[in-house]
Design a protein around this motif. Structure first.
Motif, PDB file in Angstrom:
ATOM      1  N   SER A 550       3.881  -0.838  -4.177  1.00  0.00           N
ATOM      2  CA  SER A 550       5.226  -0.997  -3.623  1.00  0.00           C
ATOM      3  C   SER A 550       5.900   0.340  -3.340  1.00  0.00           C
ATOM      4  O   SER A 550       6.792   0.424  -2.495  1.00  0.00           O
ATOM      5  CB  SER A 550       6.096  -1.822  -4.574  1.00  0.00           C
ATOM      6  OG  SER A 550       6.215  -1.161  -5.838  1.00  0.00           O
ATOM      7  N   ALA A 551       5.489   1.401  -4.025  1.00  0.00           N
ATOM      8  CA  ALA A 551       6.108   2.712  -3.837  1.00  0.00           C
ATOM      9  C   ALA A 551       5.704   3.362  -2.526  1.00  0.00           C
ATOM     10  O   ALA A 551       6.295   4.366  -2.120  1.00  0.00           O
ATOM     11  CB  ALA A 551       5.742   3.644  -4.995  1.00  0.00           C
ATOM     12  N   LYS A 552       4.705   2.784  -1.841  1.00  0.00           N
ATOM     13  CA  LYS A 552       4.227   3.377  -0.596  1.00  0.00           C
ATOM     14  C   LYS A 552       4.264   2.381   0.561  1.00  0.00           C
ATOM     15  O   LYS A 552       3.751   2.686   1.644  1.00  0.00           O
ATOM     16  CB  LYS A 552       2.803   3.908  -0.781  1.00  0.00           C
ATOM     17  CG  LYS A 552       2.713   5.030  -1.809  1.00  0.00           C
ATOM     18  CD  LYS A 552       1.298   5.541  -1.972  1.00  0.00           C
ATOM     19  CE  LYS A 552       1.242   6.663  -2.999  1.00  0.00           C
ATOM     20  NZ  LYS A 552      -0.133   7.180  -3.192  1.00  0.00           N
ATOM     21  N   ARG A 553       4.893   1.235   0.332  1.00  0.00           N
ATOM     22  CA  ARG A 553       4.908   0.201   1.369  1.00  0.00           C
ATOM     23  C   ARG A 553       6.308   0.008   1.923  1.00  0.00           C
ATOM     24  O   ARG A 553       7.225  -0.386   1.201  1.00  0.00           O
ATOM     25  CB  ARG A 553       4.402  -1.130   0.804  1.00  0.00           C
ATOM     26  CG  ARG A 553       4.242  -2.196   1.868  1.00  0.00           C
ATOM     27  CD  ARG A 553       3.766  -3.513   1.273  1.00  0.00           C
ATOM     28  NE  ARG A 553       3.425  -4.475   2.305  1.00  0.00           N
ATOM     29  CZ  ARG A 553       4.319  -5.213   2.967  1.00  0.00           C
ATOM     30  NH1 ARG A 553       5.611  -5.111   2.668  1.00  0.00           N
ATOM     31  NH2 ARG A 553       3.934  -6.052   3.906  1.00  0.00           N
ATOM     32  N   ILE A 554       6.487   0.296   3.203  1.00  0.00           N
ATOM     33  CA  ILE A 554       7.757   0.049   3.896  1.00  0.00           C
ATOM     34  C   ILE A 554       7.741  -1.404   4.359  1.00  0.00           C
ATOM     35  O   ILE A 554       6.872  -1.815   5.131  1.00  0.00           O
ATOM     36  CB  ILE A 554       7.920   1.009   5.089  1.00  0.00           C
ATOM     37  CG1 ILE A 554       7.963   2.462   4.600  1.00  0.00           C
ATOM     38  CG2 ILE A 554       9.181   0.671   5.878  1.00  0.00           C
ATOM     39  CD1 ILE A 554       7.902   3.486   5.708  1.00  0.00           C
TER      40      ILE A 554
END
Length: 604
Positions: A550-554
């Motif tokens: 989730s920290a890298k998904r826009i």
């Protein structure tokens, strides 16, 4: 050693690593050479050894104005005498309102000769009425004794500000001034009562030469006290690893603004330190002014080329069809140097191909890392690396402290003779700028290109200060994610901003390229364009497939109808976004970004 690829005398990377607790300290094994005490030492040297070589040049209405080293020294000593006759010194700074010019350079060096700090400011602070707030802030802060502009009439609005009411105004063109004005020519004439040698003797390595204001992207701009030691040491550091600079006098045709440390300290002083020629490029990498840059390069090409990535991109596009520009640009080119952001690899590759076509060999293609607070170069690539995105290894006499996290992303802190001691009239911010070990806290993050081979250097990995947590407590590396989004959306957007602090998902503010917007359907500041929305959705979806969490998904985006506003502080004078201002000013759009029913929302 002579590098086979470029034919240049280079010193390869050679670093040492030391572990201090959980931190790594990285430094160069290359010794630092002699460091002069002040910039005037360079000027005296070249005025004596190569008096008739051109130091400064600029285009005029009738041709080119050229100033030799001998002529420059004479003008600088005259200016120093005039300032001495006014009893000016370290406590009476000069603000420079207009941009790059020969007279701007002469005034700066004349002030340094007499020990008077200059404060070069972005032209738009004065020329755009809505940006006067930034100008007023600086004027109130430094309380100048003198203000200079190339054209008093053009800058009349700024010169009429109450903060300049009792300040001596100096201008090259005096017509149209709103009040009394001193001609620049009279400043050059000097003051017979003053001994220029005695004035110079009062200066030394600790003398403040400039007060350079930061862009103020996260707070009010801070005035960096830039000393003679910082600037002179920085040139010695670069000469130690790029010895070819001293083997033939370099030339640059350069537009980079002198209110920034890259153009005004790095590039200007490199020409002075090495007996080179600085051609003032009155163009810019913008649609309005780029033709001037093309014309200037064709007539006065350089041996070194400095630029930001957008500038190189525009040059590559133009050179695809303009063979005259291509031949002039590469004919005698030793170095291509980019900074400000990562150079797209396709632009890098095309520059290499064109260089081979014209010269038959590659120039040295490198980048660096630095800040206004570091004068600026601290990390630098100084050997061929064949790829974009690397910012290099520490320069001689600098130490880089790296504090790794669990993913081997490292916070960057630095020490060295090129690092400031503090900010102007701000003891609190000065103290906060350094850690307990005396390292400057930069707020930037880096990664090793290869942790097993530190000589391969470091790559920039965003701003630590831009990171934030989602509601889940997951940290988002916003700076790195922004670069990835820009790459994914290349050709559709001019910039993007990562959102999501204390939200359950990462969102994106999109500033589109104007020619990518179809029609004129907007909704209270947001663009509703099915074609563009679909294109962005598709590319972000592809990007999301490679995301590891989730920290890298826009997961959402919204296209903004209004570009970033300089007037409202959404964009700094360097052209970078000011996230804090954008979030505040567009709070309603931030709420819409997380409204799943909003028609402007792009759900990924």
């Amino acid at each position: 050693m002579i590098d086979k690829q470029t034919g240049l005398n280079l010193v390869p990377h050679d670093v040492s690593m030391e572990r201090v607790g959980r931190d790594l300290v990285m430094s160069s094994k290359i010794p630092l050479g002699d460091v002069v005490d002040r910039t005037a030492d360079w000027l005296h040297h070249w005025a004596e050894t190569t008096p008739d070589n051109v130091f400064l040049a600029e285009r005029t209405a009738t041709g080119w104005r050229e100033v030799t080293f001998k002529q420059a020294l004479e003008a600088v000593r005259g200016i120093a005498g005039s300032l001495g006759g006014r009893n000016m010194g370290q406590d009476t700074p000069i603000v420079i309102l207009s941009g790059n010019s020969v007279n701007h350079a002469l005034l700066s060096f004349g002030a340094q000769y007499a020990g008077v700090p200059t404060v070069p400011l972005a032209e738009q602070y004065s020329l755009i009425t809505e940006a006067h707030g930034r100008l007023i802030y600086v004027l109130d802060k430094v309380r100048p004794a003198m203000a200079y502009t190339d054209d008093a009439g053009l800058f009349a609005s700024a010169l009429s500000l109450p903060q300049l009411e009792d300040v001596e105004i100096v201008a090259t063109k005096t017509e149209g001034a709103p009040g009394p004005v001193t001609s620049f020519a009279s400043l050059v004439e000097g003051d017979a009562s003053q001994d220029a040698d005695a004035l110079l003797a009062t200066t030394g390595p600790d003398t403040v030469a400039k007060i350079l204001f930061t862009s103020g992207s996260s707070s009010d701009p801070k005035g960096v006290l830039t000393t003679q030691r910082m600037m002179c040491a920085n040139q010695a550091q670069m000469s130690a690893v790029l010895p070819f600079l001293a083997e033939r006098a370099p030339r640059i045709c350069d537009w980079l603004p002198w209110n920034h440390v890259f153009g005004g300290s790095h590039n200007v002083n490199m020409m002075l330190a090495n007996g080179g020629t600085l051609v003032v490029d009155d163009g810019k990498p913008t649609k309005k002014y780029f033709d001037r840059t093309v014309r200037n390069i064709i007539e006065r090409p350089g041996t070194l080329a400095f630029n930001v990535p957008v500038g190189f991109s525009m040059l590559v596009h133009e050179m695809e069809t303009n063979t005259k520009l291509r031949d002039a640009y590469f004919r005698d080119l030793d170095l291509i140097f980019y900074a400000g952001a990562s150079l797209p690899q396709d632009v890098w590759t095309r520059l290499e191909e064109m260089a081979i076509e014209v010269r038959g060999r590659l120039p040295l293609m490198i980048s660096s890392w630095g800040m206004t607070e570091t004068a600026p170069a601290t990390l630098m690539v100084h050997e061929p690396i064949g790829r974009s995105g690397v910012i290099g290894v520490p320069l001689p006499a600098t130490k880089v402290k790296l504090s790794p996290d669990d993913e081997m992303r490292c916070e960057l802190r630095v020490q060295g003779p090129n690092v400031m001691t503090g900010y102007y009239d701000d003891p609190v911010k000065s103290a906060e700028a350094f850690d307990d070990g005396g390292y400057l806290v930069t707020g930037d993050a880096v990664r090793f290109v290869n942790p097993e081979e530190p000589n391969m250097g470091l790559a920039f990995d965003g701003r630590v200060s831009e990171d934030f947590k989602l509601l889940t407590g997951t940290w988002v590396q916003a700076g790195k994610l922004r670069l990835d989004a820009l790459d994914a959306l290349r050709g559709l957007v001019q910039d993007v901003m990562i959102c999501g602090h204390d939200r359950d998902a990462i969102g994106l503010f999109v500033f589109p390229l104007p020619d990518q917007v179809h029609g004129n359907n907007t909704s209270e500041g947001a663009v509703i364009d099915p074609v563009l929305q679909s294109q962005i959705d598709t590319r972000l979806a592809e990007m999301a497939k490679a995301a590891s969490g989730s920290a890298k998904r826009i997961s959402r985006a919204i296209i903004l109808a209004e570009p970033p506003s300089l007037k409202d502080g959404e964009i700094t004078d360097k052209g970078s976004l000011n996230p804090r201002k954008i979030m505040t000013r567009r709070a309603d759009l931030l709420e819409r970004l997380y409204d799943n029913e909003d028609p402007a929302l792009i759900r990924v």
